[in-house]
Design a protein around this motif. Structure first.
Motif, PDB file in Angstrom:
ATOM      1  N   ASP A 157      43.318  11.786 -47.970  1.00 21.32           N
ATOM      2  CA  ASP A 157      43.341  11.051 -46.473  1.00 21.32           C
ATOM      3  C   ASP A 157      42.602  11.974 -45.677  1.00 21.32           C
ATOM      4  O   ASP A 157      42.369  13.239 -45.610  1.00 21.32           O
ATOM      5  CB  ASP A 157      44.638  10.700 -46.191  1.00 21.32           C
ATOM      6  CG  ASP A 157      44.673   9.600 -45.096  1.00 21.32           C
ATOM      7  OD1 ASP A 157      45.206   8.383 -45.739  1.00 21.32           O
ATOM      8  OD2 ASP A 157      44.491   9.627 -44.188  1.00 21.32           O
ATOM      9  N   ILE A 158      41.877  11.311 -44.655  1.00 20.05           N
ATOM     10  CA  ILE A 158      40.913  11.991 -43.746  1.00 20.05           C
ATOM     11  C   ILE A 158      42.022  12.344 -42.544  1.00 20.05           C
ATOM     12  O   ILE A 158      41.572  13.249 -41.680  1.00 20.05           O
ATOM     13  CB  ILE A 158      39.826  11.001 -42.876  1.00 20.05           C
ATOM     14  CG1 ILE A 158      40.486   9.465 -42.532  1.00 20.05           C
ATOM     15  CG2 ILE A 158      38.790  11.041 -43.680  1.00 20.05           C
ATOM     16  CD1 ILE A 158      39.750   8.827 -41.915  1.00 20.05           C
ATOM     17  N   GLY A 180      47.661   5.279 -47.288  1.00 22.08           N
ATOM     18  CA  GLY A 180      48.492   4.767 -46.094  1.00 22.08           C
ATOM     19  C   GLY A 180      49.497   3.757 -46.872  1.00 22.08           C
ATOM     20  O   GLY A 180      50.062   4.041 -47.854  1.00 22.08           O
ATOM     21  N   LYS A 181      49.484   2.409 -46.395  1.00 17.86           N
ATOM     22  CA  LYS A 181      50.655   1.418 -46.611  1.00 17.86           C
ATOM     23  C   LYS A 181      50.593   1.353 -48.191  1.00 17.86           C
ATOM     24  O   LYS A 181      51.495   0.904 -48.757  1.00 17.86           O
ATOM     25  CB  LYS A 181      50.704   0.344 -45.955  1.00 17.86           C
ATOM     26  CG  LYS A 181      51.054   0.325 -44.263  1.00 17.86           C
ATOM     27  CD  LYS A 181      50.917  -0.709 -43.738  1.00 17.86           C
ATOM     28  CE  LYS A 181      49.519  -1.166 -43.215  1.00 17.86           C
ATOM     29  NZ  LYS A 181      48.986  -0.636 -42.445  1.00 17.86           N
ATOM     30  N   MET A 182      49.267   1.116 -48.721  1.00 13.77           N
ATOM     31  CA  MET A 182      49.221   0.805 -50.296  1.00 13.77           C
ATOM     32  C   MET A 182      49.040   2.026 -51.127  1.00 13.77           C
ATOM     33  O   MET A 182      49.578   2.196 -52.096  1.00 13.77           O
ATOM     34  CB  MET A 182      47.916   0.005 -50.200  1.00 13.77           C
ATOM     35  CG  MET A 182      48.167  -1.438 -49.773  1.00 13.77           C
ATOM     36  SD  MET A 182      49.527  -2.456 -50.502  1.00 13.77           S
ATOM     37  CE  MET A 182      50.766  -2.424 -49.061  1.00 13.77           C
ATOM     38  N   THR A 230      53.094  -5.046 -47.716  1.00 14.99           N
ATOM     39  CA  THR A 230      53.808  -3.833 -47.022  1.00 14.99           C
ATOM     40  C   THR A 230      55.333  -4.191 -46.945  1.00 14.99           C
ATOM     41  O   THR A 230      55.794  -5.444 -46.749  1.00 14.99           O
ATOM     42  CB  THR A 230      53.514  -3.881 -45.411  1.00 14.99           C
ATOM     43  OG1 THR A 230      51.713  -3.873 -45.473  1.00 14.99           O
ATOM     44  CG2 THR A 230      54.081  -2.701 -44.805  1.00 14.99           C
ATOM     45  N   GLU A 248      45.014  -4.483 -55.329  1.00 14.14           N
ATOM     46  CA  GLU A 248      46.179  -4.287 -54.905  1.00 14.14           C
ATOM     47  C   GLU A 248      46.968  -5.670 -54.483  1.00 14.14           C
ATOM     48  O   GLU A 248      46.370  -6.249 -53.510  1.00 14.14           O
ATOM     49  CB  GLU A 248      46.050  -3.416 -53.806  1.00 14.14           C
ATOM     50  CG  GLU A 248      47.341  -2.592 -53.523  1.00 14.14           C
ATOM     51  CD  GLU A 248      47.978  -1.956 -54.700  1.00 14.14           C
ATOM     52  OE1 GLU A 248      49.031  -2.487 -55.194  1.00 14.14           O
ATOM     53  OE2 GLU A 248      47.418  -0.736 -54.953  1.00 14.14           O
ATOM     54  N   ALA A 292      41.016  -1.557 -53.033  1.00 17.65           N
ATOM     55  CA  ALA A 292      40.957  -2.067 -51.899  1.00 17.65           C
ATOM     56  C   ALA A 292      40.494  -3.603 -51.911  1.00 17.65           C
ATOM     57  O   ALA A 292      39.735  -3.904 -52.849  1.00 17.65           O
ATOM     58  CB  ALA A 292      39.953  -1.301 -50.894  1.00 17.65           C
ATOM     59  N   THR A 293      40.854  -4.322 -51.100  1.00 20.85           N
ATOM     60  CA  THR A 293      40.622  -5.865 -51.168  1.00 20.85           C
ATOM     61  C   THR A 293      39.161  -5.955 -50.272  1.00 20.85           C
ATOM     62  O   THR A 293      39.060  -5.659 -49.394  1.00 20.85           O
ATOM     63  CB  THR A 293      41.533  -6.687 -50.512  1.00 20.85           C
ATOM     64  OG1 THR A 293      42.843  -6.401 -50.726  1.00 20.85           O
ATOM     65  CG2 THR A 293      41.124  -8.128 -50.467  1.00 20.85           C
ATOM     66  N   THR A 341      49.991  -6.190 -53.363  1.00 16.11           N
ATOM     67  CA  THR A 341      51.226  -5.980 -52.925  1.00 16.11           C
ATOM     68  C   THR A 341      51.440  -6.341 -51.592  1.00 16.11           C
ATOM     69  O   THR A 341      50.460  -6.712 -50.924  1.00 16.11           O
ATOM     70  CB  THR A 341      51.525  -4.487 -52.949  1.00 16.11           C
ATOM     71  OG1 THR A 341      50.611  -3.829 -52.230  1.00 16.11           O
ATOM     72  CG2 THR A 341      51.489  -3.972 -54.718  1.00 16.11           C
ATOM     73  N   ASN A 383      32.010   5.393 -47.398  1.00 22.63           N
ATOM     74  CA  ASN A 383      32.130   7.014 -46.853  1.00 22.63           C
ATOM     75  C   ASN A 383      32.720   7.506 -48.347  1.00 22.63           C
ATOM     76  O   ASN A 383      32.286   8.714 -48.850  1.00 22.63           O
ATOM     77  CB  ASN A 383      33.010   6.908 -45.801  1.00 22.63           C
ATOM     78  CG  ASN A 383      33.249   8.350 -45.485  1.00 22.63           C
ATOM     79  OD1 ASN A 383      34.327   8.815 -45.775  1.00 22.63           O
ATOM     80  ND2 ASN A 383      32.406   9.255 -44.622  1.00 22.63           N
ATOM     81  N   VAL A 384      33.787   6.985 -48.783  1.00 23.34           N
ATOM     82  CA  VAL A 384      34.461   7.490 -49.866  1.00 23.34           C
ATOM     83  C   VAL A 384      33.632   7.688 -51.223  1.00 23.34           C
ATOM     84  O   VAL A 384      33.773   8.588 -51.961  1.00 23.34           O
ATOM     85  CB  VAL A 384      35.941   6.894 -50.052  1.00 23.34           C
ATOM     86  CG1 VAL A 384      36.618   7.174 -51.603  1.00 23.34           C
ATOM     87  CG2 VAL A 384      36.948   7.029 -49.153  1.00 23.34           C
ATOM     88  N   VAL A 406      41.188   2.791 -49.449  1.00 23.46           N
ATOM     89  CA  VAL A 406      41.143   3.004 -47.993  1.00 23.46           C
ATOM     90  C   VAL A 406      40.982   1.622 -47.297  1.00 23.46           C
ATOM     91  O   VAL A 406      40.896   0.386 -47.985  1.00 23.46           O
ATOM     92  CB  VAL A 406      39.854   3.626 -47.768  1.00 23.46           C
ATOM     93  CG1 VAL A 406      39.904   5.141 -48.006  1.00 23.46           C
ATOM     94  CG2 VAL A 406      38.513   3.139 -48.320  1.00 23.46           C
ATOM     95  N   PRO A 407      41.114   1.727 -45.752  1.00 22.03           N
ATOM     96  CA  PRO A 407      41.177   0.198 -45.195  1.00 22.03           C
ATOM     97  C   PRO A 407      39.777  -0.572 -45.154  1.00 22.03           C
ATOM     98  O   PRO A 407      38.754   0.042 -45.148  1.00 22.03           O
ATOM     99  CB  PRO A 407      41.325   0.734 -43.596  1.00 22.03           C
ATOM    100  CG  PRO A 407      41.410   1.945 -43.682  1.00 22.03           C
ATOM    101  CD  PRO A 407      41.302   2.528 -45.034  1.00 22.03           C
ATOM    102  N   THR A 408      39.929  -1.953 -45.427  1.00 17.40           N
ATOM    103  CA  THR A 408      38.721  -2.745 -45.323  1.00 17.40           C
ATOM    104  C   THR A 408      39.035  -3.429 -44.253  1.00 17.40           C
ATOM    105  O   THR A 408      39.505  -4.668 -44.285  1.00 17.40           O
ATOM    106  CB  THR A 408      38.564  -3.344 -46.542  1.00 17.40           C
ATOM    107  OG1 THR A 408      39.895  -3.745 -47.160  1.00 17.40           O
ATOM    108  CG2 THR A 408      37.894  -2.536 -47.567  1.00 17.40           C
ATOM    109  N   GLY A 435      42.891   7.573 -49.555  1.00 16.81           N
ATOM    110  CA  GLY A 435      43.775   6.508 -48.685  1.00 16.81           C
ATOM    111  C   GLY A 435      45.040   6.722 -48.841  1.00 16.81           C
ATOM    112  O   GLY A 435      45.347   6.109 -50.169  1.00 16.81           O
TER     113      GLY A 435
END
Ligand code: NAD
Length: 452
Positions: free
Chosen positions: A49-50, A28-30, A177, A173, A140-141, A175, A121-122, A104-106, A26
């Motif tokens: 990343d996908i 992304g932003k994090m 954005t 995480e 990831a949260t 943090t 998936n990951v 990754v996104p949750t 992932g």
């Protein structure tokens, strides 16, 4: 190389000297800031990343999370130094890595129903490349217990967690954005919870190296998951309390912010800021992780705060109606400008933004609803049921502020006065100084400050 046979000091030396490879799933932003903080510390980092376009650009040193200050320079530097590269091949990354991090996104709906597809998936992909002595960390949260629900997937590799073949941990995480680099490097200590003491020791060595604020070890993975969730619940419940007290202040004609500020000079009192509602992917969502997972307990306080915070959008419309009525004007056909579509200032995210239910309710009253947001465009406004307009477009009957963008804080009130039919401001984010607004001739209403 087995991570689980190293002492903390041996690990730290190898970590700083480029002998350890970390794969971050992932970008992304994090994930991208985290990966690049590791790379800066000397580790070999593979960002997975996908999205092919993202990966292609990252390998050219081009950052796609442009709202994150200093990240572009850092990515370019790490790619040039060879400490960071990106790939879409998650299996190859797992085969090469010593430590794999899932970020990754949750995604959740507003009732906390979570889509864990990307995480599972990951986990499957990591399992196909997992080796003895590796450590897998979820950042990831997720609702408590999720990380442990991945064990059966990782064990498809033939390795057994209970035999100590690999390590498993959660390190949330913490943090936001826009401040991710600052936060990761030491704004707050890193929470770490692991399946066993050896994994915890290696994690302490790793996060101590990149985080100046140090680490807080938790005795177990589920506890570490709960920390992040509870931080969100604490904020939501306390904002709920602030909103309730602010509503009391309105009823009793007392200025809530003045009272809260004074009360907060007592060291045990931390009354939060009231407002139009609680938005974003985190604070309004995590309470549902607690509510939805409680079989015996009925989490009354958590539920009530959530309900009250959601009610505040309706209260903003009530304030607008009362304000308009004081000018003998009804909401029907009133020209309303909603300032702000995003849930908070400076960040283009709409999840549970107060503007969405406010626009919807105003439309329900047949108001003529327009919106402006410095980070958005007409498509965004139309998506949420408003027409697009700028301050000068019309003469407004009411201006409702729903996001604390700096542009609204610095708004030229004299210019606004020239563009109003009725000088009414309903401020849901305490962006404008009530004294100044009233001096300039506006009727200024906010949550907890109601003077008609
Ligand atoms: N954004 C925040 O402020 C914030 C703060 C704290 C925690 N978090 C948590 O961090 C996690 C990640 O959030 P984010 O904001 O970085 O998300 P994001 O949407 O910005 O980025 C996610 C990235 O993961 C990639 N991705 C999706 N599925 C993938 C897969 N199967 N394999 C590899 N890559 C995949 C996407 O292409 C994207 O680049 C979430 O659990 C979120 O709740 C976010």
């Amino acid at each position: 190389m087995s991570m689980l046979n190293l002492s903390k000091e041996e690990f730290k030396n190898k970590f700083k000297n480029g002998k350890i490879t970390v794969a971050v799933y992932g970008q992304g932003k994090m994930g991208l800031p985290l990966a690049n903080v590791f790379a800066e510390a000397g580790v070999n980092v593979i960002g997975v990343d996908i999205c092919e376009e993202v990966v292609e650009n990252l390998n050219k040193g081009i950052n796609h999370i442009t709202e994150e200050p200093f990240l572009s320079e850092l990515v370019a530097k790490n790619v040039k130094n060879g400490t960071y590269c990106a790939t879409t091949d998650g299996k190859l990354a797992a085969e090469k890595a010593d430590i794999m991090i899932i970020l990754v996104p949750t995604l959740t709906d507003e009732k906390g129903n979570i889509k864990l597809g990307p995480v599972y998936n990951v986990a499957e992909i990591i399992s196909s490349g997992l080796k003895e002595g590796n450590i897998v960390i979820t950042e990831a949260t997720m609702p408590p217990s999720t990380t442990e629900s991945l064990i059966t997937i990782f064990e498809k590799s033939g390795l057994k967690l209970s035999n100590g073949d690999f390590g498993l941990a959660h390190a949330p995480e913490r943090t936001m954005t826009g401040t991710a680099l600052r936060d990761i490097k030491g704004q707050y200590p890193k929470i770490i919870g692991a399946n066993d003491s050896k994994t915890l020791e290696i994690l302490s060595g790793m996060y101590e190296t990149i985080n100046n604020a140090g680490i807080v070890p938790i005795s177990g993975i589920k506890g570490a998951e709960a920390v992040k969730v509870f931080e969100g619940v604490y904020r939501d419940v306390n904002i709920g309390l602030a909103n309730e007290l602010a509503l009391w202040c309105e009823e009793h004609n007392v200025d809530a912010l003045e009272v809260f500020e004074s009360a907060n000079t007592q060291p045990y009192c931390h009354i939060h800021t009231p407002g139009a509602g609680v938005g974003g992917h985190c604070i309004p969502v995590y309470p549902w992780f607690v509510i939805n997972s409680s079989e015996k307990l009925n989490p009354r306080i958590t539920k009530t705060a959530r309900e009250l915070n959601d009610y505040m959008a309706h209260h903003m419309v009530e304030l607008t109606i009362k304000g308009l009525n004081s000018f003998e004007k009804s909401l029907k056909n009133a020209k309303i400008l909603v300032l702000g579509l995003t849930f908070r200032g400076g960040v283009k995210e709409f999840m549970k933004s107060a503007a969405i239910p406010i626009i919807s309710e105003l439309n329900g009253w047949d108001a003529d609803v327009y919106a402006f947001d410095p980070l958005c465009d007409e498509t965004d406004a139309n998506r949420y049921g408003a027409k697009w307009a700028e301050m000068e477009s019309y003469k407004w009957d009411a201006v409702i502020i729903t996001s604390d963008h700096v542009e609204f804080k610095n708004m030229d009130l004299d210019k606004l006065m020239k563009n109003v039919n009725i000088p009414l401001i309903v401020d849901g984010r305490n962006t404008i100084d009530p004294v100044i607004a009233r001096e300039k001739g506006f009727k200024y209403l906010s949550v907890g400050n109601f003077k008609l």
